[in-house]
Scaffold this motif. Structure first.
Motif, PDB file in Angstrom:
ATOM      1  N   PRO A 107       1.724  -5.880  -4.253  1.00  0.00           N
ATOM      2  CA  PRO A 107       1.606  -5.279  -5.585  1.00  0.00           C
ATOM      3  C   PRO A 107       1.198  -3.810  -5.558  1.00  0.00           C
ATOM      4  CG  PRO A 107       0.712  -7.484  -5.627  1.00  0.00           C
ATOM      5  CD  PRO A 107       1.030  -7.186  -4.180  1.00  0.00           C
ATOM      6  N   HIS A 108       0.402  -3.399  -4.565  1.00  0.00           N
ATOM      7  CA  HIS A 108       0.042  -1.983  -4.470  1.00  0.00           C
ATOM      8  C   HIS A 108       1.262  -1.136  -4.103  1.00  0.00           C
ATOM      9  CE1 HIS A 108      -4.182  -3.140  -4.730  1.00  0.00           C
ATOM     10  NE2 HIS A 108      -4.458  -1.868  -4.879  1.00  0.00           N
ATOM     11  N   ILE A 109       2.152  -1.693  -3.297  1.00  0.00           N
ATOM     12  CA  ILE A 109       3.389  -0.975  -2.983  1.00  0.00           C
ATOM     13  C   ILE A 109       4.259  -0.852  -4.227  1.00  0.00           C
ATOM     14  CG2 ILE A 109       5.543  -1.090  -1.661  1.00  0.00           C
ATOM     15  CD1 ILE A 109       3.987  -2.486   0.557  1.00  0.00           C
ATOM     16  N   LEU A 110       4.377  -1.933  -4.982  1.00  0.00           N
ATOM     17  CA  LEU A 110       5.150  -1.886  -6.224  1.00  0.00           C
ATOM     18  C   LEU A 110       4.588  -0.843  -7.183  1.00  0.00           C
ATOM     19  CD1 LEU A 110       5.914  -5.597  -7.196  1.00  0.00           C
ATOM     20  CD2 LEU A 110       7.500  -3.875  -6.342  1.00  0.00           C
ATOM     21  N   SER A 111       3.268  -0.843  -7.332  1.00  0.00           N
ATOM     22  CA  SER A 111       2.631   0.082  -8.253  1.00  0.00           C
ATOM     23  C   SER A 111       2.885   1.531  -7.847  1.00  0.00           C
ATOM     24  CB  SER A 111       1.129  -0.199  -8.303  1.00  0.00           C
ATOM     25  OG  SER A 111       0.473   0.678  -9.192  1.00  0.00           O
ATOM     26  N   ALA A 112       2.708   1.819  -6.567  1.00  0.00           N
ATOM     27  CA  ALA A 112       2.942   3.179  -6.076  1.00  0.00           C
ATOM     28  C   ALA A 112       4.414   3.573  -6.208  1.00  0.00           C
ATOM     29  CB  ALA A 112       2.494   3.285  -4.619  1.00  0.00           C
ATOM     30  N   SER A 113       5.312   2.612  -5.967  1.00  0.00           N
ATOM     31  CA  SER A 113       6.749   2.908  -6.078  1.00  0.00           C
ATOM     32  C   SER A 113       7.142   3.181  -7.526  1.00  0.00           C
ATOM     33  CB  SER A 113       7.567   1.737  -5.529  1.00  0.00           C
ATOM     34  OG  SER A 113       7.320   1.548  -4.148  1.00  0.00           O
TER      35      SER A 113
ATOM     36  N   GLU B 204      -3.862   4.236  -8.367  1.00  0.00           N
ATOM     37  CA  GLU B 204      -4.945   5.208  -8.207  1.00  0.00           C
ATOM     38  C   GLU B 204      -5.891   4.827  -7.071  1.00  0.00           C
ATOM     39  OE1 GLU B 204      -6.979   6.166 -11.808  1.00  0.00           O
ATOM     40  OE2 GLU B 204      -5.141   6.331 -12.982  1.00  0.00           O
ATOM     41  N   SER B 205      -5.596   3.761  -6.348  1.00  0.00           N
ATOM     42  CA  SER B 205      -6.454   3.323  -5.249  1.00  0.00           C
ATOM     43  C   SER B 205      -6.461   4.343  -4.115  1.00  0.00           C
ATOM     44  CB  SER B 205      -5.980   1.968  -4.726  1.00  0.00           C
ATOM     45  OG  SER B 205      -6.040   0.984  -5.736  1.00  0.00           O
ATOM     46  N   GLU B 206      -7.491   4.254  -3.280  1.00  0.00           N
ATOM     47  CA  GLU B 206      -7.699   5.222  -2.204  1.00  0.00           C
ATOM     48  C   GLU B 206      -6.602   5.102  -1.140  1.00  0.00           C
ATOM     49  OE1 GLU B 206      -8.710   7.503   0.812  1.00  0.00           O
ATOM     50  OE2 GLU B 206      -9.027   5.375   1.259  1.00  0.00           O
ATOM     51  N   PRO B 207      -5.857   6.191  -0.869  1.00  0.00           N
ATOM     52  CA  PRO B 207      -4.693   6.117   0.033  1.00  0.00           C
ATOM     53  C   PRO B 207      -5.036   5.697   1.459  1.00  0.00           C
ATOM     54  CG  PRO B 207      -4.643   8.130  -1.272  1.00  0.00           C
ATOM     55  CD  PRO B 207      -5.986   7.518  -1.501  1.00  0.00           C
ATOM     56  N   GLY B 208      -6.134   6.209   1.992  1.00  0.00           N
ATOM     57  CA  GLY B 208      -6.486   5.893   3.371  1.00  0.00           C
ATOM     58  C   GLY B 208      -6.734   4.415   3.574  1.00  0.00           C
ATOM     59  N   MET B 209      -7.435   3.802   2.632  1.00  0.00           N
ATOM     60  CA  MET B 209      -7.732   2.379   2.745  1.00  0.00           C
ATOM     61  C   MET B 209      -6.449   1.565   2.742  1.00  0.00           C
ATOM     62  SD  MET B 209      -9.985  -0.093   0.245  1.00  0.00           S
ATOM     63  CE  MET B 209      -8.741  -0.147  -1.062  1.00  0.00           C
ATOM     64  N   TRP B 210      -5.523   1.902   1.843  1.00  0.00           N
ATOM     65  CA  TRP B 210      -4.308   1.098   1.726  1.00  0.00           C
ATOM     66  C   TRP B 210      -3.321   1.346   2.858  1.00  0.00           C
ATOM     67  CZ3 TRP B 210      -3.668  -3.251  -0.522  1.00  0.00           C
ATOM     68  CH2 TRP B 210      -4.639  -3.623  -1.458  1.00  0.00           C
ATOM     69  N   THR B 211      -3.355   2.533   3.424  1.00  0.00           N
ATOM     70  CA  THR B 211      -2.556   2.771   4.630  1.00  0.00           C
ATOM     71  C   THR B 211      -3.024   1.857   5.747  1.00  0.00           C
ATOM     72  OG1 THR B 211      -2.197   5.097   4.037  1.00  0.00           O
ATOM     73  CG2 THR B 211      -1.889   4.496   6.344  1.00  0.00           C
ATOM     74  N   SER B 212      -4.334   1.765   5.921  1.00  0.00           N
ATOM     75  CA  SER B 212      -4.910   0.909   6.955  1.00  0.00           C
ATOM     76  C   SER B 212      -4.597  -0.564   6.699  1.00  0.00           C
ATOM     77  CB  SER B 212      -6.429   1.115   7.010  1.00  0.00           C
ATOM     78  OG  SER B 212      -7.020   0.282   7.977  1.00  0.00           O
ATOM     79  N   ILE B 213      -4.700  -0.992   5.460  1.00  0.00           N
ATOM     80  CA  ILE B 213      -4.424  -2.390   5.115  1.00  0.00           C
ATOM     81  C   ILE B 213      -2.974  -2.747   5.443  1.00  0.00           C
ATOM     82  CG2 ILE B 213      -4.117  -3.975   3.164  1.00  0.00           C
ATOM     83  CD1 ILE B 213      -6.629  -2.709   1.937  1.00  0.00           C
TER      84      ILE B 213
END
Length: 368
Positions: A192-198, A229-238
């Motif tokens: 869902p975070h990928i969908l949101s960012a896309s 709006e979530s933190e990019p570094g955290m989601w890259t790592s996830i």
């Protein structure tokens, strides 16, 4: 268990909130903290989150009965390796707070297998748009899932001990295998975070040619893209630590989009109706409405007129009630009313809000 020394590495939102919950449940325990930045350490000490704090991770580790790694995933793995080289207390419990589990559990088994330690992976499924020790909230984990993922280093007593330690969080504890945790969260959290960012990327480019896009972006679009709006570094790592599961979800979704595109091309009205009807029914049957996870709150909706101080009037009625979030839905409506959505953490506060607003105003109040 008797008085213990707890060491929390990482005094941000999660680590700081864990510290508050531990102190609430066990005020006699000593809570030590690590944080690289001076600011968070100072705030943590000033707020009483920890009794002592350091910027040297190795300094307090040998003193601890329980060590909680509340740092980013890559740093968690580095710290697990560091712990393998330290003289720790015999049978110390080590756990983490990472959003993916398989790589962390594998690292713990790799580095700690020859040590007299216990390890279990953990994932407290709660969060906030705020960050740092200043955002620490002792109520953050109330009714949220707190997931344990056992390892080869988990004993029968390990999870029971942690449940007792974390009893002040008032969370909902559950056990699941690390691999299954990562598969499930790839669907309901990571993808869902990928969908949101896309969606945001697409809308941003579209707005370059259609300038009303930004003005009309309210309602459903706003709700679907909030997590962008979530933190990019955290989601890259996830994503990078759950790559295979996320890639599989992306591939599956592409096929579903292609199917919808085919139905549209064929003007298949019945199939399109069934598509939306099935989605609607599936959502109703999920635990989204039953406090099933981190983002699931108790929501009340109030039809409010576009008049000065209306929201302040309602908030005054709710003085003393713990609110999770408030916002106005349908911000681009042209009529005189908007919909005020107020989120609570429990049904008791929701029922109280419904009563006081209904008794003291003539606004229409409803709950979905």
């Amino acid at each position: 268990m008797g008085k213990k020394v707890i060491y929390i590495a990482g005094l941000g939102l999660i680590g700081g909130s864990l510290a508050l919950g531990i102190k609430r449940g066990h005020p006699d325990y000593t809570v030590l903290g690590y944080n690289r930045s001076d600011k968070s350490r100072i705030i943590a000490l000033e707020r009483g989150l920890v009794d002592e704090a350091t910027d040297d991770f190795a300094a307090f580790a040998p003193l601890a009965d329980i060590i909680i790694l509340a740092v980013p995933i890559k740093q968690t793995i580095v710290f697990l390796k560091t712990l393998s080289q330290l003289d720790l207390k015999d049978n110390v419990i080590i756990t983490d707070a990472g959003s993916t589990k398989l790589e962390i559990v594998a690292a713990a088994e790799k580095y700690l297998m020859d040590k007299s330690v216990q390890f279990v992976g953990s994932h407290p499924m709660a969060g906030s748009h705020k960050s740092g020790a200043v955002a620490a909230d002792g109520h953050l984990f109330e009714n949220a899932y707190y997931i344990f993922t056992p390892s080869k280093l988990t004993k029968k007593s390990t999870i029971a001990t942690l449940k007792d330690l974390l009893s002040g969080l008032q969370a909902r504890f559950i056990e699941i295998e690390a691999a299954e945790h990562d598969r499930v969260t790839s669907q309901v959290s990571h993808f869902p975070h990928i969908l949101s960012a896309s969606l945001m990327e697409q809308a941003g480019e579209y707005a370059g040619e259609h300038d009303m896009t930004n003005r009309f972006a309210a309602g459903g679009f706003r709700d679907m893209t909030r997590i962008a709006e979530s933190e990019p570094g955290m989601w890259t790592s996830i994503l990078l630590t759950n790559k295979e599961a996320v890639l599989e979800r992306i591939s599956d979704f592409k096929q579903r989009l292609d199917r919808v595109a085919q139905l549209l091309s064929q003007d298949d009205e019945e199939a399109i109706w069934n598509y939306f009807a099935q989605a609607r029914q599936t959502r109703k049957e999920m635990e989204i409405h039953k406090r099933g996870g981190v983002e699931s709150f108790f929501d009340i909706f109030v039809d409010v007129p576009d008049e000065e101080d209306v929201i302040l009037e309602i908030l005054e009625l709710l003085r003393g009630t713990s609110l999770v979030n408030i916002h106005i839905n349908e911000e681009n409506r042209e009529d005189i009313s908007g919909i005020l959505q107020i989120s609570f953490k429990n049904a008791k506060d929701l029922d109280h809000a419904r009563k006081v607003i209904t008794d003291n105003t003539d606004y229409n109040v409803f709950i979905e």
